[in-house]
Design an enzyme around this catalytic site. Structure first.
Site, PDB file in Angstrom:
ATOM      1  N   GLY A  40      -3.684   8.642   7.862  1.00 35.15           N
ATOM      2  CA  GLY A  40      -5.027   8.782   7.184  1.00 35.15           C
ATOM      3  C   GLY A  40      -5.634   7.297   6.774  1.00 35.15           C
ATOM      4  N   ASN A  50       1.541   5.712   6.015  1.00 39.62           N
ATOM      5  CA  ASN A  50       1.833   6.253   7.288  1.00 39.62           C
ATOM      6  C   ASN A  50       0.793   6.965   7.836  1.00 39.62           C
ATOM      7  OD1 ASN A  50       2.379   8.665   6.254  1.00 39.62           O
ATOM      8  ND2 ASN A  50       4.432   8.362   5.998  1.00 39.62           N
ATOM      9  N   TYR A  77      -6.147  18.878  -9.148  1.00 38.52           N
ATOM     10  CA  TYR A  77      -6.479  17.708  -8.250  1.00 38.52           C
ATOM     11  C   TYR A  77      -7.696  16.841  -8.911  1.00 38.52           C
ATOM     12  CZ  TYR A  77      -7.893  14.687  -4.318  1.00 38.52           C
ATOM     13  OH  TYR A  77      -8.375  13.813  -3.468  1.00 38.52           O
ATOM     14  N   ILE A 100       0.916  -1.172   0.038  1.00 39.37           N
ATOM     15  CA  ILE A 100      -0.034   0.011  -0.009  1.00 39.37           C
ATOM     16  C   ILE A 100       0.939   1.225  -0.029  1.00 39.37           C
ATOM     17  CG2 ILE A 100      -0.257  -0.380   2.498  1.00 39.37           C
ATOM     18  CD1 ILE A 100      -2.990   1.134   2.140  1.00 39.37           C
ATOM     19  N   THR A 101       0.478   1.920  -0.730  1.00 38.64           N
ATOM     20  CA  THR A 101       1.151   3.396  -0.780  1.00 38.64           C
ATOM     21  C   THR A 101       0.756   4.536   0.015  1.00 38.64           C
ATOM     22  OG1 THR A 101       0.096   4.381  -2.676  1.00 38.64           O
ATOM     23  CG2 THR A 101       1.824   3.213  -3.384  1.00 38.64           C
ATOM     24  N   GLY A 102       1.490   5.405   0.535  1.00 33.64           N
ATOM     25  CA  GLY A 102       1.040   6.480   1.402  1.00 33.64           C
ATOM     26  C   GLY A 102       0.303   5.877   2.673  1.00 33.64           C
TER      27      GLY A 102
HETATM   28  N1  LIG Z   1      -9.571  12.466   3.149  1.00 28.57           N
HETATM   29  C1  LIG Z   1     -10.689  12.649   2.174  1.00 28.57           C
HETATM   30  O1  LIG Z   1     -11.825  13.304   2.342  1.00 28.57           O
HETATM   31  C2  LIG Z   1     -10.325  12.079   0.857  1.00 28.57           C
HETATM   32  C3  LIG Z   1     -11.340  12.418  -0.204  1.00 28.57           C
HETATM   33  C4  LIG Z   1     -11.197  11.609  -1.340  1.00 28.57           C
HETATM   34  C5  LIG Z   1     -10.072  11.360  -1.842  1.00 28.57           C
HETATM   35  N2  LIG Z   1      -9.135  10.871  -0.663  1.00 28.57           N
HETATM   36  C6  LIG Z   1      -8.153  10.034  -1.090  1.00 28.57           C
HETATM   37  O2  LIG Z   1      -7.928   9.073  -0.242  1.00 28.57           O
HETATM   38  C7  LIG Z   1      -6.377   8.708  -0.367  1.00 28.57           C
HETATM   39  C8  LIG Z   1      -5.793   8.773   1.035  1.00 28.57           C
HETATM   40  O3  LIG Z   1      -5.430  10.133   1.451  1.00 28.57           O
HETATM   41  P1  LIG Z   1      -5.933  10.488   3.037  1.00 28.57           P
HETATM   42  O4  LIG Z   1      -7.119  11.292   3.048  1.00 28.57           O
HETATM   43  O5  LIG Z   1      -5.645   9.337   3.852  1.00 28.57           O
HETATM   44  O6  LIG Z   1      -4.729  11.682   3.135  1.00 28.57           O
HETATM   45  P2  LIG Z   1      -3.415  11.606   3.985  1.00 28.57           P
HETATM   46  O7  LIG Z   1      -3.755  11.128   5.365  1.00 28.57           O
HETATM   47  O8  LIG Z   1      -2.593  12.879   3.801  1.00 28.57           O
HETATM   48  O9  LIG Z   1      -2.767  10.216   3.401  1.00 28.57           O
HETATM   49  C9  LIG Z   1      -1.804  10.370   2.210  1.00 28.57           C
HETATM   50  C10 LIG Z   1      -0.826   9.578   2.126  1.00 28.57           C
HETATM   51  O10 LIG Z   1      -0.139   9.733   1.090  1.00 28.57           O
HETATM   52  C11 LIG Z   1       1.255   9.905   1.095  1.00 28.57           C
HETATM   53  N3  LIG Z   1       2.003  10.503  -0.087  1.00 28.57           N
HETATM   54  C12 LIG Z   1       1.805  11.842  -0.356  1.00 28.57           C
HETATM   55  N4  LIG Z   1       2.780  12.289  -1.204  1.00 28.57           N
HETATM   56  C13 LIG Z   1       3.407  11.295  -1.643  1.00 28.57           C
HETATM   57  C14 LIG Z   1       4.619  10.835  -2.355  1.00 28.57           C
HETATM   58  N5  LIG Z   1       5.041  11.776  -3.147  1.00 28.57           N
HETATM   59  N6  LIG Z   1       5.013   9.776  -2.282  1.00 28.57           N
HETATM   60  C15 LIG Z   1       4.568   8.616  -1.620  1.00 28.57           C
HETATM   61  N7  LIG Z   1       3.623   9.024  -0.738  1.00 28.57           N
HETATM   62  C16 LIG Z   1       3.081  10.182  -0.738  1.00 28.57           C
HETATM   63  C17 LIG Z   1       1.480  10.971   2.360  1.00 28.57           C
HETATM   64  O11 LIG Z   1       2.475  10.561   2.921  1.00 28.57           O
HETATM   65  P3  LIG Z   1       3.304  11.673   4.132  1.00 28.57           P
HETATM   66  O12 LIG Z   1       2.838  11.259   5.493  1.00 28.57           O
HETATM   67  O13 LIG Z   1       4.617  11.393   3.835  1.00 28.57           O
HETATM   68  O14 LIG Z   1       2.806  12.902   3.579  1.00 28.57           O
HETATM   69  C18 LIG Z   1       0.288   9.993   3.255  1.00 28.57           C
HETATM   70  O15 LIG Z   1       0.840   8.938   3.826  1.00 28.57           O
HETATM   71  C19 LIG Z   1      -5.824   9.570  -1.443  1.00 28.57           C
HETATM   72  O16 LIG Z   1      -5.685   8.885  -2.679  1.00 28.57           O
HETATM   73  C20 LIG Z   1      -6.910  10.624  -1.333  1.00 28.57           C
HETATM   74  O17 LIG Z   1      -6.626  11.312  -2.724  1.00 28.57           O
HETATM   75  C21 LIG Z   1      -9.194  11.315   0.471  1.00 28.57           C
END
Ligand SMILES: NC(=O)c1ccc[n+]([C@@H]2O[C@H](COP(=O)([O-])OP(=O)(O)OC[C@H]3O[C@@H](n4cnc5c(N)ncnc54)[C@H](OP(=O)(O)O)[C@@H]3O)[C@@H](O)[C@H]2O)c1
Length: 314
Positions: A32, A30, A185, A26-28
């Site tokens: 959320g 650490n 985005y 799984i990517t990313g």
């Molecule tokens: N939260 C929402 O309401 C929402 C809504 C629609 C879609 N999504 C989608 O849900 C997914 C998870 O996001 P989340 O909401 O859980 O946000 P999050 O907590 O910010 O998690 C995103 C993760 O992606 C990692 N990441 C960012 N840039 C990266 C890079 N260049 N290389 C490798 N890893 C990278 C971050 O790592 P770091 O810790 O190093 O920053 C973090 O672990 C995403 O695909 C997002 O588009 C979220």
């Protein structure tokens, strides 16, 4: 109205049996939804390989998972920066050397709402580069191992795919003209989802056994906007998300379902089903046709191969 496959309460983790001997990448992961998905998969006995960009955050995340679940859990991390194609190639090489089986690759990591146009070292608008091109290359490099494992690819999209320009801006992919955080985005999440459905079509035509599923977490309380968005959007989201969003754990359910559940369908978007698909029981969402535009998807595939210098004869 769609008849929901898991009834009124939707899919929940009670559907998951033992995941012993299964490996999820799984990517990313650490923070959320990615962290919560890892937690859930590990709690069912799976092995998890996190592909994270930040070593110190990864060490903290792994320590937290061990505190929650016990020292015996099988979790490790490989450094990967989706914003750099060379880093994706290095991570894929290390993963292939150390991971005999991939039951699912979950393309979860992302950046969102980047306030001002930023360009990656490879020359891509940062959201398109991280969210789409980085994952496209990773999927291509790992595809044979996933096929050999009868595994899956899970694309984590967003409701944003049906907002913004509602197309790929091929004539100006980087938004050199009229950059807006929201449109860039939205394009990147549409690209990820178009890629997912195009991959389904190509796999079917080639008669290959790899499942691809596309999902999204709805509106979830995570760190997503905290690094990259404008101050205004950060403040707005930190207030609004208390009222309109669900927990990060619930946000992880669609991706865990897509990685583990049998009898899911192609050409479908899985996610929360209430309040315009932002929260609530996990099931099928109505898919806006733009995500299934085959002409645009074929063009995106060709450009993605070229931009990532990938040889993926599918
Ligand atoms: N939260 C929402 O309401 C929402 C809504 C629609 C879609 N999504 C989608 O849900 C997914 C998870 O996001 P989340 O909401 O859980 O946000 P999050 O907590 O910010 O998690 C995103 C993760 O992606 C990692 N990441 C960012 N840039 C990266 C890079 N260049 N290389 C490798 N890893 C990278 C971050 O790592 P770091 O810790 O190093 O920053 C973090 O672990 C995403 O695909 C997002 O588009 C979220």
């Amino acid at each position: 109205m769609t008849t929901q496959p898991f009834g009124k309460k939707g899919w929940t983790p009670t559907q998951i049996g033992s995941l012993a001997n299964k490996t999820y990448v799984i990517t990313g992961a650490n923070s959320g939804a990615g962290f919560e998905a890892s937690h859930l998969l590990l709690s069912k006995g799976a092995k998890v390989v996190m592909l994270n960009r930040n070593p110190s955050k990864s060490a903290i995340a792994i320590e937290k998972l061990k505190t929650l679940l016990g020292q015996h859990i099988d979790v490790r991390y490989i450094q990967l920066d989706l914003a750099q194609l060379d880093s994706v190639r290095r991570a894929a090489k290390e993963l292939l050397a150390t991971t005999p089986n991939i039951d699912a690759l979950i393309c979860n990591g992302a950046i969102a709402q980047v306030a001002n146009q930023e360009i990656t070292v490879d020359g891509f608008e940062s959201q398109l580069g991280v969210n789409h091109f980085g994952h496209f290359l990773l999927c291509g490099l790992l595809f044979q191992r996933i096929e050999d494992s009868s595994g899956r690819i899970v694309i984590v999209g967003s409701n944003a795919y049906k907002m913004g320009l509602k197309r790929i801006k091929f004539e100006d992919l980087n938004f050199d003209q009229k950059y807006t955080a929201w449109n860039a985005y939205a394009q990147s999440k549409l690209a990820q989802m178009m890629f997912g459905y195009e991959l389904q079509r190509r796999i079917k035509a080639a008669n290959i056994q790899v499942e691809v599923q596309v999902c999204h977490p709805g509106a979830s309380r995570t760190n997503l906007l905290m690094d990259t968005a404008s101050t205004f959007n950060k403040v707005l989201w930190s207030v609004m998300s208390r009222f309109i969003a669900q927990s990060a754990e619930k946000g992880a359910w669609p991706e865990v379902m897509c990685a583990t559940q049998d009898n899911l369908k192609p050409t479908t978007l899985y996610g929360p089903t209430k309040r315009a698909n932002t929260v609530g029981p996990v099931g099928e969402n109505t898919l806006v046709p733009i995500a299934l535009d085959e002409e645009m998807a074929a063009q995106l595939w060709a450009i993605s191969l070229e931009k990532t210098s990938l040889n993926w004869p599918l």
